[in-house]
Write an enzyme that holds these catalytic residues in place. Structure first.
Site, PDB file in Angstrom:
ATOM      1  N   ASN A 383     -35.141  18.675 -25.431  1.00  0.00           N
ATOM      2  CA  ASN A 383     -33.849  18.834 -25.041  1.00  0.00           C
ATOM      3  C   ASN A 383     -33.138  19.758 -25.859  1.00  0.00           C
ATOM      4  O   ASN A 383     -32.784  21.099 -25.705  1.00  0.00           O
ATOM      5  CB  ASN A 383     -32.898  17.592 -24.688  1.00  0.00           C
ATOM      6  CG  ASN A 383     -31.742  17.925 -23.754  1.00  0.00           C
ATOM      7  OD1 ASN A 383     -31.713  19.273 -23.391  1.00  0.00           O
ATOM      8  ND2 ASN A 383     -31.150  17.226 -23.512  1.00  0.00           N
ATOM      9  N   ASP A 384     -32.850  19.359 -27.103  1.00  0.00           N
ATOM     10  CA  ASP A 384     -32.088  20.141 -28.065  1.00  0.00           C
ATOM     11  C   ASP A 384     -32.712  21.439 -28.492  1.00  0.00           C
ATOM     12  O   ASP A 384     -32.004  22.360 -28.925  1.00  0.00           O
ATOM     13  CB  ASP A 384     -31.693  19.255 -29.299  1.00  0.00           C
ATOM     14  CG  ASP A 384     -31.151  17.835 -28.736  1.00  0.00           C
ATOM     15  OD1 ASP A 384     -30.231  18.059 -27.825  1.00  0.00           O
ATOM     16  OD2 ASP A 384     -31.214  16.916 -29.514  1.00  0.00           O
TER      17      ASP A 384
END
Lengths: 457, 104
Positions: A383-384
């Protein structure tokens, strides 16, 4: 005095440690280097039995056996996904051991001891304790024994400042009037500082702090070597201290952060405290069959693997999907962000464990130019590392971190459990992008369904 | 040279060696590197053995033995876990076949 033969053996051990780190420069020499380092450590520990008339030898040997057994069992049983917390724990006990050794040294010291020796001893007690307590907190954070989010309370900066001043005062006292009780006081303050130092650090910054604490322990061992007049401790500790500091800076740079910002950012307020809850904004989601069609008729696909993939143990299914796509004529690569996983290079370790071919793993700098020509990016459990906020939102904790340019591809598919934010605790705008499709569920189940659907195309 | 200066010289040179050696490590190997460096400082076990072996008070003996156990966990565990990680980077012929046949 240490006899000359023993000093020469210590020198050889020091060279062994240099070679151990040098070996890690490449995958081919790394394992041999590590074995050389281990051999050097074993030899170094055996040497004092040869020239010193040690007491309590049976007890010492029993303690070594007990510790070694614990170390081997821990090292064997830990899963590769839990590697960062294991490193933290090993580092912590090392720091604790160094602090205890310095306390015992203090017992033999008196007013006649050189002031610099006393100062080095006080340093070892404090920094060893900081390393121990700090590592225990990072372990608890990564092991989910406590929240991995930054913990800040109103009086924290004050408490930290007071503890620091008290430590300096007490250290001066130890140098002026050496005594074990004052030393114990120093150790307690060190433990307190360690906890206060790590509490405000959260999320993706925790591994960087582990590296920093690792460097701290190295320096305590070096100081301990000075106090004991032992060159191998001095060299080994200094090597680790310098290497650890350098590695910490490299990691911080890879994430676009500065070390002071990582340590004290949360104290200055808001910015590293991301959202911990799921957003309720609308997203587009689809079933495995739809995603299979998307992938099956694409010419170019890039897979972005993340920690979530490794936790779900879904690497093998993912590999089969990549194989099927390859047979259909699709070009597929894995894009590896330098800090994917929980530590730099962690994802490489996890995928290597899953037997993914080494040459299909493409580093960020080499693949980022390809995203604009890519039909579909498949983000699995990451995600990040694809969050455009790193480029666009100066308020985001990950602002400035180089990311994979997944947002430039024509289509993006996210495999996620839920809309909860990633490790850094912030929303990802890319999830709400019109070209993004969500496939909710456990990565392993979702990939299995996707594989079945692909085979049926 | 006076003795403190000798120690300082060794210290400063070791700093440079440490940085030089790490500067060449690829990011792929940063995790094993951290773990390997961690294992090396476990050599504090040596110091723990020396101080424990030259003490005569019971309390100091107990503290020393605790230090030995902790240091041994650090050293032995660190090298074993690093070796486990590095094993995965060895690419021998057929190194990755067994699992695929098992259908995992």
């Amino acid at each position: 005095m240490i006899p000359t033969w023993a000093q020469l053996v210590y020198l050889a051990c020091a060279i062994g440690f240099v070679l151990a780190l040098k070996g890690l420069a490449g995958p081919r020499t790394a394992r041999a280097g590590n074995l050389v380092g281990a051999a050097a450590a074993v030899v170094a520990v055996v040497v004092p039995f040869g020239y010193l008339d040690l007491d309590h030898v049976p007890l010492i040997l029993a303690a070594i056996a007990l510790g070694s057994l614990g170390g081997v069992l821990g090292a064997r049983r830990v899963q590769m996904t839990q590697m960062p917390q294991m490193v933290a724990l090993f580092n912590g006990v090392g720091g604790g051991a160094a602090a205890l050794v310095a306390l015992l040294e203090l017992e033999h010291m008196g007013a006649s001891t050189a002031e610099f020796d006393l100062a080095a001893t006080a340093f070892t007690v404090v920094v060893g304790s900081v390393s121990f307590a700090g590592s225990v907190v990072t372990f608890a954070k990564l092991q989910d024994l406590m929240t991995s989010r930054p913990i800040v309370f109103a009086g924290l900066p004050v408490a930290f400042g007071v503890a620091l001043l008290a430590t300096i005062g007490l250290a001066v006292w130890v140098v002026a009037e050496p005594g074990v009780p004052t030393g114990v006081g120093l150790a307690v303050l060190g433990l307190l500082i360690g906890v206060l130092l790590v509490l405000p650090v959260g999320g993706a910054d925790v591994p960087i702090v582990i590296s920093l604490l690792n460097a701290f322990t190295g320096l305590t061992v070096a100081a301990g070597g000075y106090v004991l007049g032992n060159v191998v401790l001095l060299v080994a500790g200094t090597l680790v201290g310098a290497a650890g500091t350098f590695l910490t800076l490299l990691m911080a740079r890879a994430m676009g952060r500065s070390v002071p910002n990582i340590l004290f950012g949360a104290l200055r307020g808001g910015s590293t405290l991301g959202a911990g809850t799921a957003s309720d904004r609308p997203v587009r989601s689809a079933g495995p069959e739809d995603v299979a069609i998307l992938l099956g008729y694409a010419e170019r696909v890039i897979v972005v693997p993340g920690y979530g993939l490794a936790v779900a143990q879904a690497q093998h299914t993912l590999r089969e999907i990549v194989d099927v796509l390859g047979e259909r004529g699709t070009r597929v690569d894995y894009a590896i962000h330098p800090v994917a996983g929980r530590m730099p290079g962690h994802m490489n370790v996890l995928l290597a464990e899953a037997q993914v071919p080494y040459d299909q793993l493409v580093e960020m700098d080499d693949i980022n130019g390809e995203f604009p020509h890519t039909d579909v990016v498949l983000v699995v459990g990451a995600n990040d590392v694809v969050n455009p906020a790193a480029r666009t939102d100066p308020a985001a904790p990950i602002y400035g971190m180089p990311i994979l340019a997944a947002d430039q591809a024509r289509q993006v598919v996210f495999l996620k459990r839920s809309m909860r934010p990633g490790f850094a605790g912030i929303d990802n705008e890319l999830l709400f992008d019109p070209k993004t499709t969500m496939l909710f569920g456990d990565a392993k189940e979702s990939l299995a369904k996707l594989l079945a659907a692909l085979k049926g195309l | 040279m006076s003795e403190p200066v000798v120690w300082l010289t060794i210290f400063v040179l070791s700093v440079f060696v440490g940085i030089e050696v790490i500067a060449k490590v690829s990011s792929t190997l940063h995790t094993p590197l951290m773990s390997g460096a961690n294992a090396i400082h476990g050599v504090i076990l040596l110091g723990a053995v020396i101080v424990t072996g030259s003490t005569d008070s019971t309390l100091a003996l107990v503290v020393g033995l605790v230090a030995i156990v902790l240091a041994a966990v650090n050293m032995v565990g660190g090298f074993v876990v690093t070796d486990r990680m590095l094993q995965m980077f060895t690419r021998g012929p057929g190194a990755r076949r067994p699992r695929k046949e098992a259908g995992e």
